[in-house]
Design an enzyme around this catalytic site. Structure first.
Site, PDB file in Angstrom:
ATOM      1  N   GLU A   1      37.718  35.422  32.775  1.00 49.64           N
ATOM      2  CA  GLU A   1      37.875  36.633  33.576  1.00 49.64           C
ATOM      3  C   GLU A   1      39.287  37.195  33.677  1.00 49.64           C
ATOM      4  O   GLU A   1      39.933  37.147  34.726  1.00 49.64           O
ATOM      5  CB  GLU A   1      37.286  36.399  34.974  1.00 49.64           C
ATOM      6  CG  GLU A   1      35.806  36.101  34.917  1.00 49.64           C
ATOM      7  CD  GLU A   1      35.091  36.129  36.258  1.00 49.64           C
ATOM      8  OE1 GLU A   1      35.771  36.160  37.295  1.00 49.64           O
ATOM      9  OE2 GLU A   1      33.851  36.115  36.251  1.00 49.64           O
TER      10      GLU A   1
ATOM     11  N   GLU B   1      28.232  34.001  32.828  1.00 50.47           N
ATOM     12  CA  GLU B   1      27.952  33.723  34.239  1.00 50.47           C
ATOM     13  C   GLU B   1      26.954  34.756  34.727  1.00 50.47           C
ATOM     14  O   GLU B   1      27.149  35.948  34.532  1.00 50.47           O
ATOM     15  CB  GLU B   1      29.206  33.872  35.125  1.00 50.47           C
ATOM     16  CG  GLU B   1      30.312  32.922  34.852  1.00 50.47           C
ATOM     17  CD  GLU B   1      31.468  33.096  35.852  1.00 50.47           C
ATOM     18  OE1 GLU B   1      31.265  33.645  36.945  1.00 50.47           O
ATOM     19  OE2 GLU B   1      32.582  32.680  35.511  1.00 50.47           O
TER      20      GLU B   1
HETATM   21  C1  LIG Z   1      32.389  29.276  37.092  1.00 53.94           C
HETATM   22  O1  LIG Z   1      32.870  28.634  38.220  1.00 53.94           O
HETATM   23  C2  LIG Z   1      34.132  28.986  38.673  1.00 53.94           C
HETATM   24  C3  LIG Z   1      34.426  28.153  39.844  1.00 53.94           C
HETATM   25  O2  LIG Z   1      35.533  28.512  40.509  1.00 53.94           O
HETATM   26  C4  LIG Z   1      34.220  30.444  38.982  1.00 53.94           C
HETATM   27  O3  LIG Z   1      35.482  30.818  39.418  1.00 53.94           O
HETATM   28  C5  LIG Z   1      33.832  31.158  37.757  1.00 53.94           C
HETATM   29  O4  LIG Z   1      33.932  32.506  37.965  1.00 53.94           O
HETATM   30  C6  LIG Z   1      32.452  30.715  37.401  1.00 53.94           C
HETATM   31  N1  LIG Z   1      31.905  31.283  36.355  1.00 53.94           N
HETATM   32  C7  LIG Z   1      32.523  31.947  35.575  1.00 53.94           C
HETATM   33  C8  LIG Z   1      31.650  32.435  34.591  1.00 53.94           C
HETATM   34  O5  LIG Z   1      33.682  32.130  35.622  1.00 53.94           O
END
Ligand SMILES: *[C@@H]1O[C@H](CO)[C@@H](O)[C@H](O)[C@H]1NC(C)=O
Ligand SMILES: *[C@@H]1O[C@H](CO)[C@@H](O)[C@H](O)[C@H]1NC(C)=O
Ligand SMILES: *[C@@H]1O[C@H](CO)[C@@H](O)[C@H](O)[C@H]1NC(C)=O
Length: 392
Positions: free
Chosen positions: A219, A326
């Protein structure tokens, strides 16, 4: 997480206390913010604070950063894309394994206190259900504590490698996910050469394991769009030059890699190239009103398709393959219908969608709204039987 987040305010004035491993803070969270005796509220990330064992009274870190609020114009009802090929299966369906990156901002932090590693027995349970991909989040600051180009912390590398090897020894894919939002110690990574070196070093470690997938970073957000392109391309080039030629690479985009804004934000990433042609574009999508994945309420029962259909069209128009790295929804019937529609859509368009990963599993999620941790996670009890229908 998360796509677009409104600057959060922690709720106050609730008399009850959270129990062991319960949630005690996070953007849009409205429950108790103190913990029962013997536990303290520990900040994990802007969206989640949790009651962990310990008597000291750690103060919640409140969010002061104003996050970019991608305005959500409610899109017109989706018209379905052409030619869904029925009977197709996704290549991957799996689960984010989130815990080694917990304790964001406390580096290196202490194993068992600020962070831990995913539970291999929980992963085994998921594998028994047919899931075949696990995205293992970690913190770059813990793997390379000094500089991006410096050597690894051997203890953290060993623990990470054990989880990865467990997953791949079962024939499933393990996604290495530096959960860093395009940042290192909080600063936007601008040195593409150093970023390439980091990836070269990681790739060398895992070059002989074809079931490892390299996710360039979790991200990117609020970054120069050309920089996001260049960081991704540097990672791809370095991974291949390091001799990791058989593995898939996942490239994420700006604006939290949101699928719903991909066709307006990340269009320049169509220029990414991979000499091995095993590049997958990773997008994320939540179904709550601001797309941040902080509410159990979905906008409507069709919102899953509405939010990704533009991305589906973009992938096909640009000859790319995507993965929904996600996604999640609350444990209620509106979200359930929306998630079903989303998965049906991905499956029907499996020529451009390779799969999806639920957010999230991990031993420390407690009663988190999307926890898919066996045996009692909210989403595990509510969604597992549905998700299992979509495993490859
Ligand atoms: C996966 O888990 C983390 C946990 O902090 C989160 O920040 C993240 O956004 C989640 N998924 C993805 C796809 O980043
Ligand atoms: C690695 O895991 C072991 C337990 O298996 C733990 O004792 C150790 O502190 C961990 N180290 C790091 C750096 O995560
Ligand atoms: C972009 O994607 C969004 C979300 O799926 C969609 O509503 C919109 O129609 C798309 N726009 C274009 C120009 O394709």
């Amino acid at each position: 997480m998360k796509s677009s987040i409104l600057a959060g305010i922690f709720a106050t004035g609730v008399a009850a206390q959270s129990g062991p491993y319960g949630q005690c803070g996070g953007n849009n969270y409205n429950g108790p913010t103190t913990c029962v005796s013997g536990y303290r509220c520990v900040y994990q990330n802007d969206w989640y604070s949790q009651c962990l064992p310990g008597a000291d009274s750690t103060t919640l870190k409140t969010t002061t950063t104003a996050r970019s609020t991608a305005t959500s114009t409610t899109s017109a009802p989706a018209t379905s894309t052409s030619a869904p090929s029925s009977g197709k299966k996704l290549k991957w369906l799996g689960i984010n394994q989130s815990s080694a990156e917990f304790g964001q901002g406390t580096y290196p932090g202490t194993w068992g206190k600020e962070f831990t590693f995913p539970s291999t027995s929980s992963i085994q349970t998921h594998i028994n259900d047919g899931y075949n991909i696990f995205r293992v989040a970690f913190a770059m600051e813990r793997l390379v504590p000094n500089t991006l180009t410096s050597s690894f912390d051997q203890g953290y590398l060993k623990n990470l490698t054990e989880v990865v090897n467990f997953i791949t020894s079962k024939g499933a894919y393990a996604v290495l996910d530096p959960h860093n939002f395009g940042r290192y110690y909080g600063n936007i990574i601008t040195d593409t050469n150093a970023f390439g070196s980091f990836w070269s070093n990681v790739a060398k470690q895992f070059a002989s394991n074809p079931l490892v997938i390299f996710d360039t970073n979790n991200e990117y957000h609020d970054m120069d769009q050309t920089l996001v392109l260049n960081l991704n391309q540097a990672a791809i080039n370095s991974i291949r030059s390091a001799g990791a030629t058989s593995q898939y690479i996942f490239a994420e985009g700006n604006s939290y890699s949101g699928a719903w804004t991909w066709n307006t934000t990340n269009t320049n990433l169509a220029a990414l190239t991979d000499p091995q042609n095993k590049l997958i574009v990773e997008m994320h999508q939540y179904l709550d009103s601001d797309g941040s994945g902080t509410s159990a309420t979905c906008v409507n029962s069709d919102i899953g398709v509405q939010r990704v259909i533009g991305a589906t069209n973009w992938l096909r128009a640009n000859g790319k393959i995507g993965v929904l790295g996600e996604f999640a929804g609350g444990a209620n019937s509106v979200c359930q219908t929306a998630i079903t529609g989303l998965l049906d859509h991905l499956q029907a368009n499996s020529d451009v969608w390779a799969g999806g990963l639920w957010w999230a599993g991990g031993p420390w999620w407690g009663d988190y709204i999307y926890s898919i941790e066996p045996p009692s996670g909210t989403a595990y009890t509510y969604y597992n039987s549905l998700l299992k229908k979509y495993v490859p």
